[in-house]
Design an enzyme around this catalytic site. Structure first.
Site, mmCIF file in Angstrom:
data_model
loop_
_atom_site.group_PDB
_atom_site.id
_atom_site.type_symbol
_atom_site.label_atom_id
_atom_site.label_comp_id
_atom_site.label_asym_id
_atom_site.label_seq_id
_atom_site.Cartn_x
_atom_site.Cartn_y
_atom_site.Cartn_z
ATOM 1 N N SER A 181 -83.872 46.056 20.671
ATOM 2 C CA SER A 181 -82.648 46.038 21.228
ATOM 3 C C SER A 181 -82.568 46.945 22.501
ATOM 4 O O SER A 181 -81.781 46.652 23.477
ATOM 5 C CB SER A 181 -81.678 46.411 20.202
ATOM 6 O OG SER A 181 -81.944 47.416 19.615
ATOM 7 N N HIS A 209 -81.382 39.773 18.951
ATOM 8 C CA HIS A 209 -81.142 39.663 20.430
ATOM 9 C C HIS A 209 -82.302 38.263 20.869
ATOM 10 O O HIS A 209 -82.215 38.020 22.146
ATOM 11 C CB HIS A 209 -81.745 40.937 21.105
ATOM 12 C CG HIS A 209 -80.660 42.122 20.803
ATOM 13 N ND1 HIS A 209 -79.838 42.243 21.597
ATOM 14 C CD2 HIS A 209 -80.960 42.981 19.939
ATOM 15 C CE1 HIS A 209 -79.252 43.346 21.098
ATOM 16 N NE2 HIS A 209 -80.051 44.235 20.067
ATOM 17 N N LYS A 244 -73.438 38.674 19.325
ATOM 18 C CA LYS A 244 -74.252 39.110 20.706
ATOM 19 C C LYS A 244 -74.264 37.537 21.340
ATOM 20 O O LYS A 244 -73.212 37.142 21.760
ATOM 21 C CB LYS A 244 -75.599 39.541 20.452
ATOM 22 C CG LYS A 244 -75.260 40.964 19.972
ATOM 23 C CD LYS A 244 -76.524 41.783 19.392
ATOM 24 C CE LYS A 244 -75.907 43.126 18.986
ATOM 25 N NZ LYS A 244 -76.820 43.692 17.870
HETATM 26 C C1 LIG Z 1 -76.362 44.737 17.145
HETATM 27 C C2 LIG Z 1 -77.650 44.802 16.111
HETATM 28 C C3 LIG Z 1 -77.307 44.734 14.602
HETATM 29 C C4 LIG Z 1 -75.870 44.821 14.032
HETATM 30 O O1 LIG Z 1 -75.274 43.912 14.273
HETATM 31 P P1 LIG Z 1 -73.641 43.812 13.896
HETATM 32 O O2 LIG Z 1 -73.456 42.504 13.870
HETATM 33 O O3 LIG Z 1 -73.345 44.345 15.439
HETATM 34 O O4 LIG Z 1 -73.307 44.819 13.052
HETATM 35 C C5 LIG Z 1 -78.550 44.572 13.840
HETATM 36 N N1 LIG Z 1 -79.705 44.590 14.465
HETATM 37 C C6 LIG Z 1 -80.098 44.675 15.627
HETATM 38 C C7 LIG Z 1 -81.389 44.680 16.172
HETATM 39 C C8 LIG Z 1 -79.049 44.888 16.648
HETATM 40 O O5 LIG Z 1 -79.136 44.898 18.034
#
Ligand SMILES: *Cc1c(COP(=O)(O)O)cnc(C)c1O
Length: 398
Positions: A181, A209, A244
């Site tokens: 990330s 991602h 995302k």
């Molecule tokens: C953002 C993220 C999460 C958390 O997800 P949310 O839906 O924002 O709680 C989990 N794993 C990774 C790799 C992330 O980047």
């Protein structure tokens, strides 16, 4: 004993002194990739809305119609009465999209990882974790009470050694981000799967991602690495988040039917939390259709990525090639990262400085994230601003 106010006032001063104090802004979207933050409009390279779907009219309309039909709250946990036809349809569609037999939808990615890992392994099992894994994978690992071994980032030799050490454990689970990330680089899934095969381990990948961005039609990292429906390794468990690139909220885990049924039975964050509203599930179903039908969004991201990397060449800071919409600019020092971020802000541009503990000590960076909402001009503006900051020396002195 000092009062909480006294203790934490002192602790906050220490955060300030080390450049680790975080500041939250009040943010509202503007046209394109611009954000109104604390009253000022800024061109932002900050969100994870890679495809620009968070304000897509089709998603908004789906949410509005679902609100009329289902109301705005799920009213209970999914195992009580919070699982609607919208959620059920979404799970079917997600499973089909990524090519796995069944999917289970969670209200957040954080909840998914902290729920599923303790349902997969426990005390006496071995959990092998990449050093740059996301915080919620780390927390899930801790909650599981499994014996955690952290291997250096993407170091397959070290992972092999760890798997040898873990031979006596009841279960072995390798856990990794599929796309890291804060660096945007990819975990080598074929090598990971081969090692898991050799040492009879399971592989849990977090595609937060990659979903929507990588692979054929945005199907994510499995597709990127050539894994398709019908040819999925049985030892693979897939997880992706939907706040995302998907533009909405929540996450899902997908895999063989008995695995997903077990996770539904045993994930405490699934059982003991109110379900996401049905309007969120309907917005996600609309998001899935847009991901499939509007391939130009991924093409735009690829073009912008090439333009950005060309524009960053020649700067005094390292910008490792990522191949994803996440582009780090490594500055190292916390205070320096904040200084470059502040210098960009005076030019109306917002790129977040990411500091420990989100990234390892000494690796503070600007995390530039691209969206299909950016234009080529936006990227050029960012690169020109960075060049002027580098030339002025503002980014060197701290
Ligand atoms: C953002 C993220 C999460 C958390 O997800 P949310 O839906 O924002 O709680 C989990 N794993 C990774 C790799 C992330 O980047």
């Amino acid at each position: 004993m000092a009062t909480p106010a006294e203790i934490f006032a002192t602790a906050l001063q220490a955060l300030d002194a080390s450049g680790l104090r975080r500041r939250r802004r009040v943010v509202a979207p503007q046209d394109g990739a611009a954000l109104l933050a604390d009253g000022l409009t800024r061109l932002a390279f900050a969100s994870n809305d890679y495809l620009g779907l968070a304000r897509h009219p089709a998603l908004i309309e789906a949410a509005q119609q679902a609100a009329e039909r289902y109301g705005v709250g799920a009213t209970a946990s999914p195992l009580v009465c919070g699982h609607s036809p919208a959620h059920a349809a979404l799970e079917d569609e997600l499973a089909r999209f990524v090519g796995l037999p069944r999917a289970l939808y969670f209200y957040a990615g954080y909840a998914a990882n902290t729920g599923i890992i303790p349902a997969l392994v426990e005390r006496g099992d071995a959990l092998l974790s990449d050093a740059l894994n996301h915080a919620c994978l780390i927390d899930g690992a801790r909650l599981s009470r499994a014996d955690v071994q952290v291997y250096p980032h993407k170091d397959m030799t070290a992972l092999e050694r760890a798997l040898i050490t873990a031979r006596g454990a009841r279960r072995r689970l390798v856990v990794t981000d599929a796309v890291f990330s804060m660096d945007g680089d990819l975990a080598p899934l074929p090598e990971l799967l081969a090692l898991c095969e050799r040492f009879d381990a399971w592989l849990l990948i977090d595609d937060a991602h990659g979903y929507g961005v990588l692979g054929e039609g945005g199907r994510g990292s499995l597709s990127h690495w050539g894994l398709r429906a019908g040819a999925m390794p049985e030892r693979l468990i897939y997880m992706a988040t939907l706040g995302k690139a998907a533009g909405v909220a929540g996450a899902f885990v997908a895999g063989p039917e008995p695995v997903i049924e077990w996770l539904m039975q045993k994930s405490r964050t699934y059982m003991f939390a109110t379900g996401a509203p049905a309007m969120v599930a309907e917005a996600l179903r609309a998001s899935l259709r847009v991901i499939e039908s509007e391939g130009w969004r991924r093409e735009q991201l690829l073009r912008l990525g090439e333009r950005l990397r060309a524009g960053l060449a020649g700067l005094p800071w390292r910008a490792p090639v990522s191949g994803t919409p996440i582009q780090p600019l490594l500055l190292g020092d916390n205070v320096l990262a904040l200084a470059v971020m502040a210098a960009l802000e005076t030019q109306g541009i917002w790129v977040p400085a990411i500091r420990p503990p989100t990234v390892p000590q000494g690796s503070a960076r600007l995390r530039i994230s691209l969206s299909a909402l950016h234009s080529a001009d936006d990227v050029d503006r960012l690169c020109a601003a960075l060049r002027s900051i580098a030339a002025s020396g503002a980014g060197r002195g701290a």
